[in-house]
Design a protein around this motif. Structure first.
Motif, PDB file in Angstrom:
ATOM      1  N   ASP A 152      28.573  -3.964  21.531  1.00 43.02           N
ATOM      2  CA  ASP A 152      29.662  -3.015  21.279  1.00 43.02           C
ATOM      3  C   ASP A 152      29.670  -2.716  19.790  1.00 43.02           C
ATOM      4  OD1 ASP A 152      30.516  -3.263  23.963  1.00 43.02           O
ATOM      5  OD2 ASP A 152      31.741  -5.006  23.452  1.00 43.02           O
TER       6      ASP A 152
ATOM      7  N   GLY B 168      29.289   5.720  18.976  1.00 42.73           N
ATOM      8  CA  GLY B 168      29.702   4.396  19.406  1.00 42.73           C
ATOM      9  C   GLY B 168      29.008   4.028  20.696  1.00 42.73           C
TER      10      GLY B 168
ATOM     11  N   ARG C 247      28.835   0.893  24.025  1.00 44.39           N
ATOM     12  CA  ARG C 247      29.417  -0.252  24.717  1.00 44.39           C
ATOM     13  C   ARG C 247      28.321  -1.012  25.431  1.00 44.39           C
ATOM     14  NH1 ARG C 247      34.974  -0.910  27.046  1.00 44.39           N
ATOM     15  NH2 ARG C 247      33.822  -2.154  28.562  1.00 44.39           N
ATOM     16  N   ALA C 248      28.584  -2.289  25.686  1.00 44.92           N
ATOM     17  CA  ALA C 248      27.607  -3.130  26.367  1.00 44.92           C
ATOM     18  C   ALA C 248      27.271  -2.619  27.759  1.00 44.92           C
ATOM     19  CB  ALA C 248      28.130  -4.564  26.446  1.00 44.92           C
ATOM     20  N   ASP C 249      28.191  -1.880  28.385  1.00 49.57           N
ATOM     21  CA  ASP C 249      27.942  -1.379  29.740  1.00 49.57           C
ATOM     22  C   ASP C 249      27.132  -0.087  29.767  1.00 49.57           C
ATOM     23  OD1 ASP C 249      29.751   0.529  28.900  1.00 49.57           O
ATOM     24  OD2 ASP C 249      31.349  -0.055  30.285  1.00 49.57           O
TER      25      ASP C 249
ATOM     26  N   ARG D 176      27.861   2.824  28.144  1.00 48.61           N
ATOM     27  CA  ARG D 176      28.599   4.026  27.749  1.00 48.61           C
ATOM     28  C   ARG D 176      28.425   4.270  26.263  1.00 48.61           C
ATOM     29  NH1 ARG D 176      34.445   2.522  29.326  1.00 48.61           N
ATOM     30  NH2 ARG D 176      34.899   4.447  28.164  1.00 48.61           N
ATOM     31  N   ASP D 177      28.529   5.543  25.878  1.00 45.07           N
ATOM     32  CA  ASP D 177      28.512   5.862  24.452  1.00 45.07           C
ATOM     33  C   ASP D 177      29.524   6.956  24.148  1.00 45.07           C
ATOM     34  OD1 ASP D 177      27.305   8.512  24.732  1.00 45.07           O
ATOM     35  OD2 ASP D 177      25.378   7.528  24.989  1.00 45.07           O
TER      36      ASP D 177
ATOM     37  N   LEU E 102      36.018   4.314  18.925  1.00 46.09           N
ATOM     38  CA  LEU E 102      36.490   3.045  19.487  1.00 46.09           C
ATOM     39  C   LEU E 102      37.480   3.284  20.616  1.00 46.09           C
ATOM     40  CD1 LEU E 102      36.951   1.152  16.123  1.00 46.09           C
ATOM     41  CD2 LEU E 102      35.379   0.468  17.949  1.00 46.09           C
TER      42      LEU E 102
ATOM     43  N   LEU F 228      35.827   4.442  23.860  1.00 43.60           N
ATOM     44  CA  LEU F 228      35.092   3.362  24.524  1.00 43.60           C
ATOM     45  C   LEU F 228      36.002   2.204  24.912  1.00 43.60           C
ATOM     46  CD1 LEU F 228      31.903   3.374  22.289  1.00 43.60           C
ATOM     47  CD2 LEU F 228      32.149   4.301  24.594  1.00 43.60           C
TER      48      LEU F 228
ATOM     49  N   LEU G  49      37.638  -0.032  23.138  1.00 42.38           N
ATOM     50  CA  LEU G  49      37.265  -1.260  22.440  1.00 42.38           C
ATOM     51  C   LEU G  49      38.403  -1.736  21.529  1.00 42.38           C
ATOM     52  CD1 LEU G  49      33.552  -0.369  21.556  1.00 42.38           C
ATOM     53  CD2 LEU G  49      34.362  -2.024  23.255  1.00 42.38           C
TER      54      LEU G  49
ATOM     55  N   ALA H 200      38.330  -5.706  20.984  1.00 40.07           N
ATOM     56  CA  ALA H 200      37.047  -6.355  20.705  1.00 40.07           C
ATOM     57  C   ALA H 200      36.803  -6.440  19.207  1.00 40.07           C
ATOM     58  CB  ALA H 200      35.913  -5.579  21.375  1.00 40.07           C
TER      59      ALA H 200
ATOM     60  N   VAL I  33      34.459  -5.503  16.714  1.00 40.05           N
ATOM     61  CA  VAL I  33      33.408  -4.488  16.736  1.00 40.05           C
ATOM     62  C   VAL I  33      32.928  -4.188  15.322  1.00 40.05           C
ATOM     63  CG1 VAL I  33      32.790  -2.153  17.467  1.00 40.05           C
ATOM     64  CG2 VAL I  33      34.465  -3.457  18.776  1.00 40.05           C
TER      65      VAL I  33
END
Length: 317
Positions: free
Chosen positions: A99, A113, A115-117, A119-120, A227, A230, A232, A235, A237
């Protein structure tokens, strides 16, 4: 740059600008083709993956068009090719966190940006038509605007009326304005005023301070929006900060970015980087090729060393 799966730099070459928006598609493809072909030949090994992270690939259509333009080239037929915006290279230059967010402030300004899944969050980054302000070009034009108004009485006094002519080697601001108008001074040269603006702000010029504060707010806003998109919020980050203006690590600018970002995202961590985005591009491409994390880590250090060497020096192996 060619890097093997052990993280060793095999070949390195520099070329001209490859932004299809400003140079045209054919020219941009020609630059990329020449560079990839050169390092591919010098490396002397089969190609497992190609990564091209380029300025000017801002919209999905631009990526699709560029992919079609290189599809029949020898190296594109030999291995999988990842094409994307250079912001992803900057992000992975500054962090390998799953992330993360990156903001660039060089000639222009942009943000991305991830994400671990998977997504951007992206921005069109097409200048004023897509709502952008900032970068070296933006703050330089703002400084000139304020200087011109101070010179003729429409605006508040500012050191820019002296600093800008001094930078261009002109006797007064009128000469600068006329030089730009008649083409004796290139408009692209305005970007070089960015350090002048930062220095004037540090020296206490209120007009310069207002420009730097606005820039810090804009950088913080870009990161906040990425952020938020996403999700976040809770988190820890990293927020990678790159490009010539941010790489200078001006204390006043960074403090303003921090103040604009952390009230909403208190766990965000600013990470300025002076390393070139090719470091992140190499890391991403090695991962695509199946290299192990140790090789990627070795490549980061070696690519950074090579990318910082003067033109013509041998690669660091």
């Amino acid at each position: 740059m060619a890097v093997d799966l052990e993280g060793t730099v095999l070949a390195f070459a520099r070329g001209g600008a490859s932004n299809a928006q400003t140079r045209g598609l054919a020219t941009a493809v020609g630059v990329v083709d020449a560079l990839v072909s050169q390092v591919r030949a010098e490396a002397g090994l089969p190609v497992a993956a190609v990564g091209a992270y380029l300025a000017g690939l801002d919209l999905p259509q631009e990526i699709t068009t560029f992919r079609a333009a290189v599809a029949d080239l020898a190296w594109a037929r030999e291995a999988p090719v990842r094409l994307d915006n250079d912001m992803f290279a900057l992000l992975r230059t500054g962090t390998d966190a799953p992330d993360a967010v990156a903001v660039v402030c060089g000639t222009g300004i942009n943000c991305v940006g991830v994400r671990a899944d998977g997504r951007d969050a992206r921005f069109p980054a097409l200048g004023p038509i897509s709502g952008d302000w900032g970068g070296g070009s933006g703050i330089a034009q703002e400084a000139l605007w304020y200087a011109a108004r101070a010179e003729d009485g429409r605006g508040d006094p500012t050191a820019f009326t002296t600093l800008i002519p001094r930078y261009f080697g002109e006797h007064d601001l009128t000469a600068v304005v006329e030089g730009l108008h008649f083409g004796r001074i290139a408009h692209d040269d305005l970007t070089g005023l960015a350090p002048v603006v930062l220095a004037a702000a540090r020296d206490g010029d209120p007009v310069a301070r207002s420009i730097v504060d606005r820039l810090g707010d804009e950088i913080g806003l870009l990161a906040r929006v990425a952020l938020d998109r996403l999700d976040l919020h809770d988190a820890r980050v990293p927020v990678v900060l790159g490009g010539g203006v941010l790489a200078a690590e001006d204390p006043g600018l960074l403090a303003r970015v921090h103040d604009a970002l952390t009230p909403t995202f208190p766990r965000a961590e600013l990470r300025p980087t002076r390393e070139r985005p090719i470091v992140g591009a190499a890391a991403l491409t090695l991962a695509d090729a199946g290299a192990d994390p140790g090789a990627v880590a070795r490549a980061r250090a070696r690519v950074a060393a090579v990318a910082s060497t003067p033109v013509g020096d041998a690669p660091v192996r």
